[in-house]
Scaffold this motif. Structure first.
Motif, PDB file in Angstrom:
ATOM      1  N   GLU A 219       0.829  -1.208   0.000  1.00 41.69           N
ATOM      2  CA  GLU A 219       0.000   0.000   0.000  1.00 41.69           C
ATOM      3  C   GLU A 219       0.868   1.265   0.000  1.00 41.69           C
ATOM      4  OE1 GLU A 219      -4.100   0.970   2.254  1.00 41.69           O
ATOM      5  OE2 GLU A 219      -2.365   0.845   3.555  1.00 41.69           O
ATOM      6  N   ILE A 220       1.968   1.263   0.768  1.00 40.07           N
ATOM      7  CA  ILE A 220       2.881   2.408   0.810  1.00 40.07           C
ATOM      8  C   ILE A 220       3.494   2.646  -0.569  1.00 40.07           C
ATOM      9  CG2 ILE A 220       5.095   3.225   1.729  1.00 40.07           C
ATOM     10  CD1 ILE A 220       4.336   1.794   4.368  1.00 40.07           C
ATOM     11  N   PHE A 221       3.938   1.562  -1.230  1.00 40.84           N
ATOM     12  CA  PHE A 221       4.544   1.683  -2.559  1.00 40.84           C
ATOM     13  C   PHE A 221       3.526   2.166  -3.589  1.00 40.84           C
ATOM     14  CE2 PHE A 221       5.409  -0.435  -6.692  1.00 40.84           C
ATOM     15  CZ  PHE A 221       6.537   0.304  -7.040  1.00 40.84           C
ATOM     16  N   ARG A 222       2.323   1.578  -3.569  1.00 44.05           N
ATOM     17  CA  ARG A 222       1.280   1.959  -4.528  1.00 44.05           C
ATOM     18  C   ARG A 222       0.857   3.426  -4.341  1.00 44.05           C
ATOM     19  NH1 ARG A 222      -2.301  -2.324  -6.568  1.00 44.05           N
ATOM     20  NH2 ARG A 222      -1.286  -4.349  -6.329  1.00 44.05           N
ATOM     21  N   PRO A 275       6.693 -16.124   5.080  1.00 49.29           N
ATOM     22  CA  PRO A 275       8.070 -15.812   4.695  1.00 49.29           C
ATOM     23  C   PRO A 275       9.034 -15.849   5.884  1.00 49.29           C
ATOM     24  CG  PRO A 275       6.776 -13.794   4.857  1.00 49.29           C
ATOM     25  CD  PRO A 275       5.818 -14.942   5.066  1.00 49.29           C
ATOM     26  N   GLU A 276      10.286 -16.149   5.587  1.00 51.21           N
ATOM     27  CA  GLU A 276      11.333 -16.112   6.600  1.00 51.21           C
ATOM     28  C   GLU A 276      11.761 -14.663   6.836  1.00 51.21           C
ATOM     29  OE1 GLU A 276      12.392 -18.701   8.247  1.00 51.21           O
ATOM     30  OE2 GLU A 276      11.204 -20.170   7.129  1.00 51.21           O
ATOM     31  N   GLU A 277      12.486 -14.465   7.936  1.00 50.44           N
ATOM     32  CA  GLU A 277      12.969 -13.118   8.284  1.00 50.44           C
ATOM     33  C   GLU A 277      13.842 -12.546   7.167  1.00 50.44           C
ATOM     34  OE1 GLU A 277      13.692  -9.646  10.397  1.00 50.44           O
ATOM     35  OE2 GLU A 277      12.279 -11.256  10.879  1.00 50.44           O
ATOM     36  N   LYS A 278      14.665 -13.415   6.536  1.00 49.74           N
ATOM     37  CA  LYS A 278      15.539 -12.968   5.458  1.00 49.74           C
ATOM     38  C   LYS A 278      14.732 -12.470   4.260  1.00 49.74           C
ATOM     39  CE  LYS A 278      19.255 -14.584   2.421  1.00 49.74           C
ATOM     40  NZ  LYS A 278      20.078 -15.758   2.008  1.00 49.74           N
ATOM     41  N   GLU A 279      13.635 -13.185   3.923  1.00 53.89           N
ATOM     42  CA  GLU A 279      12.794 -12.787   2.788  1.00 53.89           C
ATOM     43  C   GLU A 279      12.103 -11.460   3.063  1.00 53.89           C
ATOM     44  OE1 GLU A 279      11.147 -16.827   0.832  1.00 53.89           O
ATOM     45  OE2 GLU A 279      10.619 -16.573   2.929  1.00 53.89           O
ATOM     46  N   ILE A 280      11.624 -11.288   4.312  1.00 53.88           N
ATOM     47  CA  ILE A 280      10.970 -10.022   4.682  1.00 53.88           C
ATOM     48  C   ILE A 280      11.955  -8.863   4.571  1.00 53.88           C
ATOM     49  CG2 ILE A 280       9.893  -8.759   6.598  1.00 53.88           C
ATOM     50  CD1 ILE A 280       8.748 -11.394   7.576  1.00 53.88           C
ATOM     51  N   LYS A 281      13.185  -9.085   5.037  1.00 54.70           N
ATOM     52  CA  LYS A 281      14.202  -8.032   4.992  1.00 54.70           C
ATOM     53  C   LYS A 281      14.543  -7.665   3.552  1.00 54.70           C
ATOM     54  CE  LYS A 281      18.700  -6.795   6.951  1.00 54.70           C
ATOM     55  NZ  LYS A 281      19.823  -7.249   7.792  1.00 54.70           N
ATOM     56  N   GLU A 282      14.657  -8.674   2.672  1.00 62.88           N
ATOM     57  CA  GLU A 282      14.975  -8.401   1.269  1.00 62.88           C
ATOM     58  C   GLU A 282      13.860  -7.646   0.570  1.00 62.88           C
ATOM     59  OE1 GLU A 282      15.828 -12.194  -0.402  1.00 62.88           O
ATOM     60  OE2 GLU A 282      17.867 -12.309   0.430  1.00 62.88           O
ATOM     61  N   SER A 283      12.584  -7.995   0.874  1.00 64.37           N
ATOM     62  CA  SER A 283      11.444  -7.272   0.290  1.00 64.37           C
ATOM     63  C   SER A 283      11.413  -5.823   0.764  1.00 64.37           C
ATOM     64  CB  SER A 283      10.133  -7.967   0.668  1.00 64.37           C
ATOM     65  OG  SER A 283      10.077  -9.262   0.129  1.00 64.37           O
ATOM     66  N   PHE A 284      11.732  -5.636   2.058  1.00 65.72           N
ATOM     67  CA  PHE A 284      11.798  -4.279   2.614  1.00 65.72           C
ATOM     68  C   PHE A 284      12.890  -3.455   1.923  1.00 65.72           C
ATOM     69  CE2 PHE A 284      14.317  -1.701   5.610  1.00 65.72           C
ATOM     70  CZ  PHE A 284      13.423  -0.653   5.810  1.00 65.72           C
ATOM     71  N   LYS A 285      14.085  -4.039   1.746  1.00 67.23           N
ATOM     72  CA  LYS A 285      15.198  -3.327   1.111  1.00 67.23           C
ATOM     73  C   LYS A 285      14.891  -2.987  -0.345  1.00 67.23           C
ATOM     74  CE  LYS A 285      19.393  -4.723   1.869  1.00 67.23           C
ATOM     75  NZ  LYS A 285      20.568  -5.626   1.995  1.00 67.23           N
ATOM     76  N   PHE A 286      14.210  -3.920  -1.050  1.00 72.35           N
ATOM     77  CA  PHE A 286      13.881  -3.658  -2.454  1.00 72.35           C
ATOM     78  C   PHE A 286      12.818  -2.568  -2.568  1.00 72.35           C
ATOM     79  CE2 PHE A 286      12.160  -4.557  -6.702  1.00 72.35           C
ATOM     80  CZ  PHE A 286      13.327  -4.697  -7.423  1.00 72.35           C
ATOM     81  N   THR A 287      11.841  -2.585  -1.646  1.00 71.82           N
ATOM     82  CA  THR A 287      10.813  -1.520  -1.631  1.00 71.82           C
ATOM     83  C   THR A 287      11.451  -0.167  -1.368  1.00 71.82           C
ATOM     84  OG1 THR A 287       9.202  -3.101  -0.754  1.00 71.82           O
ATOM     85  CG2 THR A 287       8.632  -0.779  -0.608  1.00 71.82           C
ATOM     86  N   LYS A 288      12.389  -0.124  -0.423  1.00 73.39           N
ATOM     87  CA  LYS A 288      13.086   1.118  -0.102  1.00 73.39           C
ATOM     88  C   LYS A 288      13.887   1.624  -1.305  1.00 73.39           C
ATOM     89  CE  LYS A 288      16.197   3.137   3.340  1.00 73.39           C
ATOM     90  NZ  LYS A 288      17.043   2.862   4.532  1.00 73.39           N
TER      91      LYS A 288
END
Length: 294
Positions: A219-222, A275-288
């Motif tokens: 929602e933040i990205f959209r 999702p694992e913690e690593k997957e959540i972190k990677e999605s967060f970094k890519f969104t940023k």
């Protein structure tokens, strides 16, 4: 007599074979609270007892006229009685006593054939955050009595009114000067989106409700690209967003990585998505990274 006995036997065989086909699901719904405010997340639980060997299809779609569906989870809470529970997270954007419309739920019969049932309708109260206390009765105002007024009193009243107006203007002028010295910081869409994303990442949602975390991150990205590029991304599918955004992606962002990134938000709608913690972190970094470079 022999013919009658054969007829009765055939009837018994027919009813014994048709009993599974005529079995009815035992369906009920409940809520985790009796009422809620606008924007509160409400847990709507659908409990269904299915025929033995039947199971609920994980691919479901729910829609309510006055509620946003934030996600759902399917649980097999009683294998012995074959009872399933669907926990649907909803949030209302209207107030009043709102209707929960019947929903279609698909399940698989023991023989592999498809079947379905409908959830019961219900009402749920959504309160306004401004309060729901009834307004007080307004009584008629009695006619004012005419009082004798001397001229000196009229002059004093006018003088006091003029003095009060002068004081108000003077105070307003000082307030404007003070505001000019301390200018308010207005965040641009990119800064606001990055701030909201960081706040979301620090919230407990990424551990307690990962699917809701992904919903809010999407929602933040959209919302950001809607404001930045003047198109309504909130109402578009992931595939539609990809077709629009891929044309404006900078060279530093791989198109295929962006496409895979959008698919994650689609997967977040399903109960099996954990999702694992690593997957959540990677999605967060890519969104940023997307927010910083778009």
């Amino acid at each position: 007599m022999l013919k009658i006995s054969k007829f009765i036997l055939l009837l018994l065989i027919y009813f014994s074979l048709s009993k599974p086909a005529l079995a009815q699901e035992n369906i009920s719904i409940s809520f985790d609270k009796s009422s809620a405010f606008v924007g509160d997340i409400v847990s709507l639980k659908v409990k269904a007892q299915l025929p033995q060997g039947a199971y609920i299809n994980a691919s479901q779609k729910f829609s309510f006229s006055s509620f946003d569906v934030l996600g759902f989870e399917i649980k097999h809470i009683d294998p012995a009685a074959n009872i399933y529970e669907i926990d649907i997270k909803i949030a209302a954007y209207k107030t009043g006593v709102l209707q929960i419309e019947p929903q279609t739920v698909f399940y698989i019969n023991p023989d592999g054939s498809n079947n379905l049932f409908f959830t019961p309708a219900a009402d749920f109260e959504i309160k306004s955050i401004l309060g729901t206390a009834p307004a007080e009765n307004i009584k008629d105002i009695k006619p004012l009595k005419k009082l004798p007024v001397k001229t000196i009193y009229i002059v004093l009243i006018i003088f006091s009114a003029v003095l009060l107006i002068v004081c108000i203007f003077a105070a307003r002028s000082e307030l404007l000067k003070s505001k000019n010295k301390k200018e308010d910081i207005i965040l641009d869409p990119k800064t606001a989106a990055l701030k909201d994303l960081e706040t979301l990442y620090q919230s407990p949602l990424k551990k307690t409700e990962p699917r809701l975390f992904y919903y809010k991150m999407s929602e933040i990205f959209r919302l950001y690209i809607s404001k930045q590029y003047n198109f309504n991304a909130l109402e578009m599918t992931s595939a539609e967003i990809f077709e629009v955004v891929k044309k404006i992606l900078p060279q530093s962002i791989n198109v295929n990585e962006f496409k895979s990134y959008l698919k994650v938000f689609v997967l977040a709608q399903y109960a099996a998505f954990k999702p694992e913690e690593k997957e959540i972190k990677e999605s967060f970094k890519f969104t940023k990274e997307l927010l910083e470079k778009l």
